[in-house]
Design a protein around this motif. Sequence first.
Motif, PDB file in Angstrom:
ATOM      1  N   ASP A  74      39.245  37.072 107.589  1.00  0.00           N
ATOM      2  CA  ASP A  74      39.389  35.666 108.002  1.00  0.00           C
ATOM      3  C   ASP A  74      39.976  34.785 106.903  1.00  0.00           C
ATOM      4  O   ASP A  74      40.579  33.755 107.189  1.00  0.00           O
ATOM      5  N   ALA A  75      39.764  35.144 105.639  1.00  0.00           N
ATOM      6  CA  ALA A  75      40.294  34.368 104.517  1.00  0.00           C
ATOM      7  C   ALA A  75      40.375  35.274 103.300  1.00  0.00           C
ATOM      8  O   ALA A  75      39.650  36.279 103.212  1.00  0.00           O
ATOM      9  N   ILE A  76      41.255  34.925 102.380  1.00  0.00           N
ATOM     10  CA  ILE A  76      41.457  35.743 101.179  1.00  0.00           C
ATOM     11  C   ILE A  76      41.245  34.864  99.950  1.00  0.00           C
ATOM     12  O   ILE A  76      41.928  33.853  99.771  1.00  0.00           O
ATOM     13  N   ALA A  77      40.272  35.238  99.125  1.00  0.00           N
ATOM     14  CA  ALA A  77      39.991  34.515  97.880  1.00  0.00           C
ATOM     15  C   ALA A  77      40.554  35.307  96.708  1.00  0.00           C
ATOM     16  O   ALA A  77      40.487  36.540  96.701  1.00  0.00           O
ATOM     17  N   PHE A  78      41.111  34.608  95.735  1.00  0.00           N
ATOM     18  CA  PHE A  78      41.664  35.291  94.568  1.00  0.00           C
ATOM     19  C   PHE A  78      41.393  34.464  93.326  1.00  0.00           C
ATOM     20  O   PHE A  78      41.230  33.246  93.390  1.00  0.00           O
ATOM     21  N   THR A  79      41.322  35.145  92.181  1.00  0.00           N
ATOM     22  CA  THR A  79      41.131  34.448  90.915  1.00  0.00           C
ATOM     23  C   THR A  79      42.419  33.742  90.539  1.00  0.00           C
ATOM     24  O   THR A  79      43.412  34.378  90.202  1.00  0.00           O
ATOM     25  N   GLU A  80      42.387  32.414  90.573  1.00  0.00           N
ATOM     26  CA  GLU A  80      43.564  31.614  90.241  1.00  0.00           C
ATOM     27  C   GLU A  80      43.633  31.323  88.740  1.00  0.00           C
ATOM     28  O   GLU A  80      44.680  31.022  88.196  1.00  0.00           O
ATOM     29  N   GLY A  81      42.510  31.437  88.053  1.00  0.00           N
ATOM     30  CA  GLY A  81      42.446  31.196  86.623  1.00  0.00           C
ATOM     31  C   GLY A  81      40.997  31.001  86.212  1.00  0.00           C
ATOM     32  O   GLY A  81      40.102  31.004  87.073  1.00  0.00           O
ATOM     33  N   PRO A  82      40.728  30.837  84.931  1.00  0.00           N
ATOM     34  CA  PRO A  82      41.623  31.116  83.811  1.00  0.00           C
ATOM     35  C   PRO A  82      41.728  32.609  83.562  1.00  0.00           C
ATOM     36  O   PRO A  82      40.964  33.394  84.132  1.00  0.00           O
TER      37      PRO A  82
END
Length: 337
Positions: A74-82
Amino acid sequence: MLVLGLESSCDETGVALYDTERGLLAHHIHTQMAMHAEYGGVVPELASRDHIRRVLPLTEACLHDAGKVRADIDAIAFTEGPGLAGALLTAAAVANGLGVALGKPVIGVHHLEGHLLSPLLAQPAPSFPFVALLVSGGHTQLMAVHGVGHYQLLGETLDDAAGEAFDKTAKLLGLGYPGGPALSRLADQGDPSRFTLPRPMLHSGDLDFSFAGLKTAVLTLVKKQGEIDDATRADICAAFQAAVVELMTSKCWAALKQTGLKQLVVAGGVGANRQLRAGLDAMAAKRKLKVYYPPLDLCTDNGAMIAYAGAQRLLHAREAGPFAVRPRWDLASLPAA
């Protein structure tokens, strides 16, 4: 909702599936430790290339373990930083690519928020509010956590993070890379009372840390000893670790007193250290407080904490497409959930 979490900020590739009703369904981690050991530390270009090789097979493995297919996400979370810019780009690219292909939203997650919330995946889990000790290779911070996005910085290291101090001290003792876990194992065999090492800022009156002077004290001790046998090396490791544990335990108790809170949460890779856990548990038992830790397999960087943090921030999901990463990103800038 089913959230896919992708982590690639440094030298672990992590993928997980988190269901907002059923909890964590599957997670896989690949560590690059053996690859970087040859160079004595993380090589960013090699890290980025390895993330590219690992992330899709790990994603397929998670889907298989959970009995799901890509269309179920349903949704995709990813490490955007740091993190390392090149490494971060892997999870960002895959998340947005999948988002466009599947028509699903994406959520950029702050790496430290993932660590802060990871103990909520444990059983039993803490409830808000609590004091959090975030202690890893790159960060040592004390925070008052009143909810998702409600973080108050209480104190932090003024120089090396605790994990850095472990690794650098291990290198001084010839323990190779990664040095922290090796130092901790050797400390179990040593006598912490044989050598006296300083406790920097133990009585500073604030909640900040300093570990650079402790590392320098070990360097001085090693030079003074000359040829070091195995027993002496173990005793130095034990003395170093005892100093770090005393510093952290003291500052955590001071933070709990200052805030009036009764719960302490420990997150980050150094949170797996057995002596640190024993010291904090003893402090908590004496003061009638509670201490919570993430499961041992979720102490290092992992996709589960990113999937969970993403699930808590579904309101901040955005349409997949053009993306950027944030190698530097202030946790205080995050909005409340």
